[in-house]
Scaffold this motif. Structure first.
Motif, PDB file in Angstrom:
ATOM      1  N   ALA A  29     -58.581 -11.901  81.578  1.00 44.94           N
ATOM      2  CA  ALA A  29     -58.212 -13.316  81.496  1.00 44.94           C
ATOM      3  C   ALA A  29     -57.432 -13.576  80.211  1.00 44.94           C
ATOM      4  N   ALA A  30     -57.850 -12.953  79.122  1.00 47.51           N
ATOM      5  CA  ALA A  30     -57.148 -13.134  77.850  1.00 47.51           C
ATOM      6  C   ALA A  30     -55.723 -12.611  77.942  1.00 47.51           C
ATOM      7  N   ASP A  31     -55.547 -11.456  78.586  1.00 47.30           N
ATOM      8  CA  ASP A  31     -54.199 -10.903  78.764  1.00 47.30           C
ATOM      9  C   ASP A  31     -53.334 -11.838  79.608  1.00 47.30           C
ATOM     10  N   VAL A  32     -53.918 -12.398  80.659  1.00 48.34           N
ATOM     11  CA  VAL A  32     -53.186 -13.312  81.540  1.00 48.34           C
ATOM     12  C   VAL A  32     -52.760 -14.553  80.775  1.00 48.34           C
ATOM     13  N   VAL A  33     -53.670 -15.154  80.039  1.00 46.23           N
ATOM     14  CA  VAL A  33     -53.362 -16.388  79.310  1.00 46.23           C
ATOM     15  C   VAL A  33     -52.318 -16.133  78.235  1.00 46.23           C
ATOM     16  N   ARG A  34     -52.472 -15.030  77.497  1.00 43.82           N
ATOM     17  CA  ARG A  34     -51.469 -14.712  76.468  1.00 43.82           C
ATOM     18  C   ARG A  34     -50.099 -14.484  77.088  1.00 43.82           C
ATOM     19  N   ALA A  35     -50.065 -13.730  78.182  1.00 44.77           N
ATOM     20  CA  ALA A  35     -48.785 -13.457  78.855  1.00 44.77           C
ATOM     21  C   ALA A  35     -48.190 -14.743  79.438  1.00 44.77           C
ATOM     22  N   ALA A  36     -49.037 -15.598  79.981  1.00 48.33           N
ATOM     23  CA  ALA A  36     -48.560 -16.864  80.548  1.00 48.33           C
ATOM     24  C   ALA A  36     -47.999 -17.764  79.449  1.00 48.33           C
ATOM     25  N   ALA A  37     -48.648 -17.776  78.288  1.00 48.68           N
ATOM     26  CA  ALA A  37     -48.141 -18.567  77.164  1.00 48.68           C
ATOM     27  C   ALA A  37     -46.795 -18.019  76.705  1.00 48.68           C
ATOM     28  N   ALA A  38     -46.678 -16.695  76.634  1.00 46.07           N
ATOM     29  CA  ALA A  38     -45.414 -16.081  76.223  1.00 46.07           C
ATOM     30  C   ALA A  38     -44.303 -16.355  77.238  1.00 46.07           C
ATOM     31  N   ALA A  39     -44.678 -16.419  78.524  1.00 47.71           N
ATOM     32  CA  ALA A  39     -43.700 -16.677  79.586  1.00 47.71           C
ATOM     33  C   ALA A  39     -43.362 -18.157  79.711  1.00 47.71           C
ATOM     34  N   GLY A  40     -44.139 -18.996  79.054  1.00 45.07           N
ATOM     35  CA  GLY A  40     -43.872 -20.434  79.095  1.00 45.07           C
ATOM     36  C   GLY A  40     -44.533 -21.169  80.238  1.00 45.07           C
ATOM     37  N   VAL A  41     -45.599 -20.595  80.800  1.00 42.77           N
ATOM     38  CA  VAL A  41     -46.302 -21.276  81.899  1.00 42.77           C
ATOM     39  C   VAL A  41     -47.768 -21.548  81.580  1.00 42.77           C
ATOM     40  N   ALA A  42     -48.139 -21.426  80.327  1.00 41.17           N
ATOM     41  CA  ALA A  42     -49.464 -21.866  79.883  1.00 41.17           C
ATOM     42  C   ALA A  42     -49.202 -22.825  78.739  1.00 41.17           C
ATOM     43  N   GLY A  43     -49.879 -23.907  78.743  1.00 40.40           N
ATOM     44  CA  GLY A  43     -49.633 -24.924  77.743  1.00 40.40           C
ATOM     45  C   GLY A  43     -49.263 -26.212  78.442  1.00 40.40           C
ATOM     46  N   PRO A  44     -48.790 -27.151  77.701  1.00 42.77           N
ATOM     47  CA  PRO A  44     -48.478 -28.439  78.315  1.00 42.77           C
ATOM     48  C   PRO A  44     -47.397 -28.300  79.390  1.00 42.77           C
ATOM     49  N   ALA A  45     -47.743 -28.656  80.597  1.00 37.53           N
ATOM     50  CA  ALA A  45     -46.780 -28.619  81.698  1.00 37.53           C
ATOM     51  C   ALA A  45     -45.963 -29.896  81.689  1.00 37.53           C
ATOM     52  N   PRO A  46     -44.729 -29.818  82.150  1.00 43.91           N
ATOM     53  CA  PRO A  46     -43.926 -31.043  82.224  1.00 43.91           C
ATOM     54  C   PRO A  46     -44.540 -32.066  83.184  1.00 43.91           C
ATOM     55  N   ASP A  47     -45.253 -31.574  84.190  1.00 45.60           N
ATOM     56  CA  ASP A  47     -46.002 -32.431  85.103  1.00 45.60           C
ATOM     57  C   ASP A  47     -47.058 -31.566  85.794  1.00 45.60           C
ATOM     58  N   ARG A  48     -48.016 -32.215  86.403  1.00 49.15           N
ATOM     59  CA  ARG A  48     -49.116 -31.457  87.017  1.00 49.15           C
ATOM     60  C   ARG A  48     -48.643 -30.574  88.170  1.00 49.15           C
ATOM     61  N   LEU A  49     -47.654 -31.035  88.903  1.00 49.54           N
ATOM     62  CA  LEU A  49     -47.167 -30.228  90.014  1.00 49.54           C
ATOM     63  C   LEU A  49     -46.541 -28.930  89.513  1.00 49.54           C
ATOM     64  N   ALA A  50     -45.856 -28.959  88.382  1.00 48.94           N
ATOM     65  CA  ALA A  50     -45.280 -27.728  87.816  1.00 48.94           C
ATOM     66  C   ALA A  50     -46.392 -26.732  87.519  1.00 48.94           C
ATOM     67  N   ALA A  51     -47.507 -27.216  86.971  1.00 45.13           N
ATOM     68  CA  ALA A  51     -48.636 -26.330  86.681  1.00 45.13           C
ATOM     69  C   ALA A  51     -49.225 -25.761  87.967  1.00 45.13           C
ATOM     70  N   VAL A  52     -49.381 -26.595  88.979  1.00 44.25           N
ATOM     71  CA  VAL A  52     -49.944 -26.141  90.257  1.00 44.25           C
ATOM     72  C   VAL A  52     -49.023 -25.129  90.923  1.00 44.25           C
ATOM     73  N   VAL A  53     -47.730 -25.392  90.905  1.00 44.47           N
ATOM     74  CA  VAL A  53     -46.761 -24.475  91.506  1.00 44.47           C
ATOM     75  C   VAL A  53     -46.793 -23.129  90.778  1.00 44.47           C
ATOM     76  N   ALA A  54     -46.907 -23.166  89.452  1.00 40.79           N
ATOM     77  CA  ALA A  54     -46.971 -21.925  88.677  1.00 40.79           C
ATOM     78  C   ALA A  54     -48.230 -21.135  89.017  1.00 40.79           C
ATOM     79  N   ILE A  55     -49.363 -21.807  89.107  1.00 41.12           N
ATOM     80  CA  ILE A  55     -50.614 -21.120  89.440  1.00 41.12           C
ATOM     81  C   ILE A  55     -50.536 -20.512  90.834  1.00 41.12           C
ATOM     82  N   GLU A  56     -49.985 -21.255  91.786  1.00 39.30           N
ATOM     83  CA  GLU A  56     -49.858 -20.742  93.152  1.00 39.30           C
ATOM     84  C   GLU A  56     -48.944 -19.519  93.198  1.00 39.30           C
ATOM     85  N   ALA A  57     -47.822 -19.574  92.471  1.00 41.41           N
ATOM     86  CA  ALA A  57     -46.887 -18.446  92.458  1.00 41.41           C
ATOM     87  C   ALA A  57     -47.513 -17.227  91.791  1.00 41.41           C
ATOM     88  N   LEU A  58     -48.254 -17.451  90.720  1.00 44.91           N
ATOM     89  CA  LEU A  58     -48.937 -16.354  90.040  1.00 44.91           C
ATOM     90  C   LEU A  58     -50.003 -15.755  90.949  1.00 44.91           C
TER      91      LEU A  58
END
Length: 98
Positions: A29-58
């Motif tokens: 989980a730590a590797d995933v979160v760190r990698a997601a932060a580096a990729a720009g998909v962990a942290g404040p999302a521009p909107d909730r749907l962007a976060a949901v779409v990212a989680i679904e794609a991942l």
């Protein structure tokens, strides 16, 4: 009503899909979160749907990684709602909430 994803949401989806392909099969989980932060998909999302779409794609690429990011995002969002700066690190992907 427009049901198409915005350019920003499509970008988050693409980043998460690429991230899922690049993660090791047994990433923690730590590797995933760190990698997601580096990729720009962990942290404040521009909107909730962007976060949901990212989680679904991942999750499409790696179910374990998708669950890890979803759990982390839920914890980070809950802590962010407290309004206390001491709990901002999970929202930036600096600590893991999953």
């Amino acid at each position: 009503m427009d049901f198409n994803l915005s350019d920003t949401q499509l970008t988050w989806q693409s980043k998460a899909r690429s991230l899922g392909r690049s993660l090791a099969a047994r990433a923690s989980a730590a590797d995933v979160v760190r990698a997601a932060a580096a990729a720009g998909v962990a942290g404040p999302a521009p909107d909730r749907l962007a976060a949901v779409v990212a989680i679904e794609a991942l999750a499409f690429e790696s179910s374990v990684a998708g669950i890890s990011l979803a759990l982390h995002g839920g914890v980070a969002a809950g802590l962010a709602g407290l309004g206390d700066a001491r709990f901002a690190a999970p929202g930036r992907g600096e600590t893991v909430g999953a």
